[in-house]
Design a protein around this motif. Structure first.
Motif, mmCIF file in Angstrom:
data_model
loop_
_atom_site.group_PDB
_atom_site.id
_atom_site.type_symbol
_atom_site.label_atom_id
_atom_site.label_comp_id
_atom_site.label_asym_id
_atom_site.label_seq_id
_atom_site.Cartn_x
_atom_site.Cartn_y
_atom_site.Cartn_z
ATOM 1 N N LEU A 109 0.831 -1.206 0.000
ATOM 2 C CA LEU A 109 0.000 0.000 0.000
ATOM 3 C C LEU A 109 0.865 1.255 0.000
ATOM 4 O O LEU A 109 0.584 2.217 -0.725
ATOM 5 C CB LEU A 109 -0.916 -0.016 1.223
ATOM 6 N N PHE A 110 1.934 1.265 0.790
ATOM 7 C CA PHE A 110 2.828 2.428 0.836
ATOM 8 C C PHE A 110 3.539 2.627 -0.504
ATOM 9 O O PHE A 110 3.714 3.755 -0.964
ATOM 10 C CB PHE A 110 3.864 2.250 1.954
ATOM 11 N N VAL A 111 3.959 1.525 -1.112
ATOM 12 C CA VAL A 111 4.613 1.631 -2.423
ATOM 13 C C VAL A 111 3.636 2.163 -3.466
ATOM 14 O O VAL A 111 3.997 3.000 -4.313
ATOM 15 C CB VAL A 111 5.173 0.259 -2.849
ATOM 16 N N LEU A 112 2.388 1.700 -3.417
ATOM 17 C CA LEU A 112 1.369 2.196 -4.345
ATOM 18 C C LEU A 112 1.141 3.691 -4.172
ATOM 19 O O LEU A 112 0.947 4.416 -5.156
ATOM 20 C CB LEU A 112 0.054 1.437 -4.125
ATOM 21 N N PHE A 113 1.145 4.148 -2.936
ATOM 22 C CA PHE A 113 0.972 5.581 -2.683
ATOM 23 C C PHE A 113 2.096 6.381 -3.338
ATOM 24 O O PHE A 113 1.864 7.422 -3.951
ATOM 25 C CB PHE A 113 0.931 5.839 -1.181
ATOM 26 N N PHE A 114 3.321 5.885 -3.209
ATOM 27 C CA PHE A 114 4.462 6.555 -3.840
ATOM 28 C C PHE A 114 4.314 6.590 -5.360
ATOM 29 O O PHE A 114 4.519 7.630 -5.996
ATOM 30 C CB PHE A 114 5.762 5.846 -3.456
ATOM 31 N N LEU A 115 3.942 5.450 -5.946
ATOM 32 C CA LEU A 115 3.781 5.392 -7.396
ATOM 33 C C LEU A 115 2.660 6.308 -7.871
ATOM 34 O O LEU A 115 2.793 6.987 -8.897
ATOM 35 C CB LEU A 115 3.506 3.957 -7.833
ATOM 36 N N ALA A 116 1.543 6.326 -7.133
ATOM 37 C CA ALA A 116 0.420 7.184 -7.511
ATOM 38 C C ALA A 116 0.817 8.644 -7.512
ATOM 39 O O ALA A 116 0.472 9.394 -8.434
ATOM 40 C CB ALA A 116 -0.751 6.954 -6.555
ATOM 41 N N ASN A 117 1.554 9.076 -6.483
ATOM 42 C CA ASN A 117 2.018 10.467 -6.436
ATOM 43 C C ASN A 117 2.991 10.770 -7.560
ATOM 44 O O ASN A 117 2.989 11.867 -8.116
ATOM 45 C CB ASN A 117 2.685 10.747 -5.084
ATOM 46 N N SER A 118 3.808 9.805 -7.911
ATOM 47 C CA SER A 118 4.782 10.006 -8.988
ATOM 48 C C SER A 118 4.105 10.213 -10.331
ATOM 49 O O SER A 118 4.608 10.943 -11.189
ATOM 50 C CB SER A 118 5.732 8.798 -9.068
ATOM 51 N N PHE A 119 2.931 9.568 -10.507
ATOM 52 C CA PHE A 119 2.210 9.668 -11.777
ATOM 53 C C PHE A 119 1.088 10.704 -11.744
ATOM 54 O O PHE A 119 0.296 10.788 -12.678
ATOM 55 C CB PHE A 119 1.632 8.308 -12.176
ATOM 56 N N GLY A 120 0.996 11.485 -10.678
ATOM 57 C CA GLY A 120 0.040 12.595 -10.657
ATOM 58 C C GLY A 120 -1.284 12.312 -9.990
ATOM 59 O O GLY A 120 -2.241 13.062 -10.183
ATOM 60 N N GLU A 121 -1.371 11.250 -9.176
ATOM 61 C CA GLU A 121 -2.610 10.970 -8.441
ATOM 62 C C GLU A 121 -2.311 11.072 -6.954
ATOM 63 O O GLU A 121 -1.229 10.718 -6.503
ATOM 64 C CB GLU A 121 -3.119 9.568 -8.778
ATOM 65 N N SER A 122 -3.261 11.592 -6.184
ATOM 66 C CA SER A 122 -3.002 11.838 -4.764
ATOM 67 C C SER A 122 -2.783 10.571 -3.961
ATOM 68 O O SER A 122 -2.264 10.623 -2.847
ATOM 69 C CB SER A 122 -4.182 12.610 -4.162
ATOM 70 N N GLY A 123 -3.168 9.439 -4.493
ATOM 71 C CA GLY A 123 -3.045 8.180 -3.771
ATOM 72 C C GLY A 123 -4.347 7.733 -3.151
ATOM 73 O O GLY A 123 -4.474 6.570 -2.730
ATOM 74 N N ALA A 124 -5.323 8.630 -3.104
ATOM 75 C CA ALA A 124 -6.600 8.308 -2.466
ATOM 76 C C ALA A 124 -7.353 7.236 -3.246
ATOM 77 O O ALA A 124 -7.796 6.232 -2.682
ATOM 78 C CB ALA A 124 -7.450 9.566 -2.331
ATOM 79 N N LEU A 125 -7.536 7.443 -4.539
ATOM 80 C CA LEU A 125 -8.285 6.483 -5.357
ATOM 81 C C LEU A 125 -7.542 5.158 -5.442
ATOM 82 O O LEU A 125 -8.158 4.087 -5.399
ATOM 83 C CB LEU A 125 -8.515 7.057 -6.759
ATOM 84 N N THR A 126 -6.221 5.212 -5.549
ATOM 85 C CA THR A 126 -5.421 3.981 -5.614
ATOM 86 C C THR A 126 -5.607 3.146 -4.352
ATOM 87 O O THR A 126 -5.835 1.929 -4.426
ATOM 88 C CB THR A 126 -3.936 4.331 -5.784
ATOM 89 N N ALA A 127 -5.525 3.798 -3.174
ATOM 90 C CA ALA A 127 -5.694 3.080 -1.907
ATOM 91 C C ALA A 127 -7.106 2.514 -1.778
ATOM 92 O O ALA A 127 -7.305 1.400 -1.283
ATOM 93 C CB ALA A 127 -5.388 4.011 -0.735
ATOM 94 N N LEU A 128 -8.107 3.289 -2.233
ATOM 95 C CA LEU A 128 -9.492 2.833 -2.157
ATOM 96 C C LEU A 128 -9.713 1.591 -3.021
ATOM 97 O O LEU A 128 -10.301 0.600 -2.568
ATOM 98 C CB LEU A 128 -10.435 3.950 -2.599
ATOM 99 N N VAL A 129 -9.250 1.619 -4.268
ATOM 100 C CA VAL A 129 -9.447 0.488 -5.184
ATOM 101 C C VAL A 129 -8.659 -0.728 -4.711
ATOM 102 O O VAL A 129 -9.152 -1.864 -4.770
ATOM 103 C CB VAL A 129 -9.047 0.886 -6.618
ATOM 104 N N PHE A 130 -7.441 -0.506 -4.232
ATOM 105 C CA PHE A 130 -6.631 -1.609 -3.716
ATOM 106 C C PHE A 130 -7.333 -2.273 -2.527
ATOM 107 O O PHE A 130 -7.393 -3.507 -2.436
ATOM 108 C CB PHE A 130 -5.257 -1.081 -3.297
#
Length: 484
Positions: free
Chosen positions: A276-297
């Motif tokens: 989950l933490f790695v996904l948050f980093f990747l999401a921020n790197s690609f321009g997403e706040s990480g919120a939607l990524t964490a929710l879908v995951f």
């Protein structure tokens, strides 16, 4: 005896000595409050923005205790504990100065990121993907229309009452335009409404959190530059949605399969947390706040039993994840609301009044949106709870600090107004849920937000209600075959 213990003893003895009931008046009370504040402030390190380690641990202990007590109070009465925790933050922050504002601002990016991903991940875990798919059109419609209406109401009021520019007004409105998933996710679990309505409210709050974050950051740059580019907004929102869905599904589905192979491994949950933490980093790197990524995951992991039947792989019974995750979510959630209180600043009285008034206006506008979006298939209880669900929280509290760090015009006004908007919206939600508790579900047997305890005399009635809700799916009234 150490200096901290001695100071605490001196504090209490100084308050008791020479006390007389005949001396109770407003001036005495104010003097005593000032003495207490001075005594507690003296416990902190001089010229430092934060108190000593023992005092911080004492404050942490109080936060945890109140978090547990507040949760039990919520289950018993249906009254959320959010406001109490925020007020505690105000007491240990702006009032007594145990933790000062400059120290809070320094840790905002770190704590906000942790709170965001843990709470959004927890929200996904507790959503039923079947209900999400079934009610997605309600959620998205309610989120977009509600967000736009809130932005219009707040920006118009800000422009004409406070005489801010339109860009500044829309920026303030965008920051507080949507409900907080951090609060909504916790509230809907203990409310006796249909699963569909729970999914609608949860997904709506997640969508508005994402909208608020994306639009606010674009408007930060627009205010500095003096102009706004609509095309940039569209591209940014589109990129964030694509990144969030691709990362959430792309990693969530494989990890869902891998986690089944881990079975009841000792550190299975910690591995999931690391992903989950790695996904948050990747999401921020690609321009997403990480919120939607964490929710879908979280949605993938939480629904792996259902998805495993579709993807045709076996899922063993895993029991070690829940206790660890529940405790972690509880800690993050409790400290987050105290954290919001720590960020409170009290300056001009008109900002406080303005924040409260526009929150009431948003609440009034919400009723019209709910009436237009929710059809007759929803019960009166579902609609009443949906009307009341306007709490602002995580996104607004964090975004309120950026105007100061970026040097925007009227920067000092944002934290003041936004704190009172958050607090008043939580109070309105609390009052609304209290009124909704009196509305019986469609069976007209029993209202209420929480099931009674096993030794309750109402247990027999509750069982009857549960059987009825199994048929009618909570307060969401399904259309019968003969009604078509």
């Amino acid at each position: 005896m150490n200096t901290v213990t001695l100071a605490i003893l001196n504090l209490f003895t100084s308050q008791i000595e020479g006390f007389s009931f005949s001396e109770i008046n407003s001036s005495v009370i104010l003097n005593k409050i000032t003495e207490i504040q001075t005594s507690i402030s003296s416990l902190s390190i001089q010229d430092e923005p934060i108190a000593t380690a023992p005092i911080i641990l004492l404050a942490a202990g109080v936060v945890i205790f109140l978090g547990v007590a507040g949760e039990a109070f919520f289950k018993k009465t249906g009254i959320p504990d959010v406001a109490f925790l925020m007020i505690l933050g105000v007491i240990i922050g702006p009032v007594f100065g145990i933790i000062q504002a400059e120290a809070v601002i320094q840790v905002v990016p770190y704590f906000a990121a942790l709170a965001l991903i843990i709470i959004m991940f927890d929200g996904g875990l507790n959503l039923d993907i079947k209900h999400v798919v079934k009610t997605a059109h309600y959620s998205v419609t309610l989120a977009i229309i509600g967000f736009i209406l809130s932005v219009i109401i707040i920006s118009v009021a800000t422009h004409y009452v406070l005489e801010w520019t339109w860009l500044e007004s829309i920026l303030l409105a965008s920051i507080v335009g949507g409900s907080s998933s951090a609060i909504v996710f916790g509230l809907v679990r203990n409310i006796r409404i249909s699963e569909e309505t729970k999914s609608i409210l949860s997904f709506e709050s997640a969508v508005t959190d994402i909208l608020a974050t994306i639009i606010a950051f674009i408007l930060f740059e627009a205010v500095l530059a003096g102009h706004f580019d609509l095309q940039t907004l569209q591209e940014t929102i589109g990129r964030a949605v694509i990144v969030g869905l691709v990362l959430g599904f792309g990693v969530g589905i494989p990890w869902m399969y891998i986690s089944t192979k881990l079975g009841n491994a000792q550190h299975a949950y910690m591995l999931t947390l690391s992903i989950l933490f790695v996904l948050f980093f990747l999401a921020n790197s690609f321009g997403e706040s990480g919120a939607l990524t964490a929710l879908v995951f979280g949605l993938m992991i939480g629904n792996k039993r259902h998805l495993s039947r579709i993807l045709r792989f076996k899922v063993p019974r895993i029991e070690m994840d829940d206790p660890t995750h529940n405790q972690l979510t509880f800690l993050v959630r409790s400290f987050f609301f105290v954290f919001v209180g720590l960020m409170a600043t009290f300056g001009q009285i008109e900002y406080m009044i303005f924040g409260i008034v526009i929150t009431i206006a948003v609440f009034v506008g919400r009723a019209g949106v709910v009436k237009a979006v929710l059809t007759k298939r929803f019960s009166r209880l579902d609609k009443s709870v949906t009307n009341s669900m306007i709490p602002r929280g995580l996104a607004a509290a964090v975004l309120a600090t950026y105007p100061i760090t970026m040097g925007l015009p009227n920067a000092e006004a944002y934290p003041q107004m936004i704190f009172f908007i958050i607090l008043s919206s939580v109070i309105i939600t609390t009052i609304g849920l209290g009124k909704s508790k009196k509305i019986p579900p469609p069976d007209s047997i029993r209202g209420g937000f929480v099931k009674p305890s096993d030794d309750s005399p109402d247990n027999e009635i509750a069982t009857e209600v549960d059987e009825y809700h199994g048929k009618f799916d909570g307060g969401f009234v399904k259309s019968s075959d003969d009604s078509k």
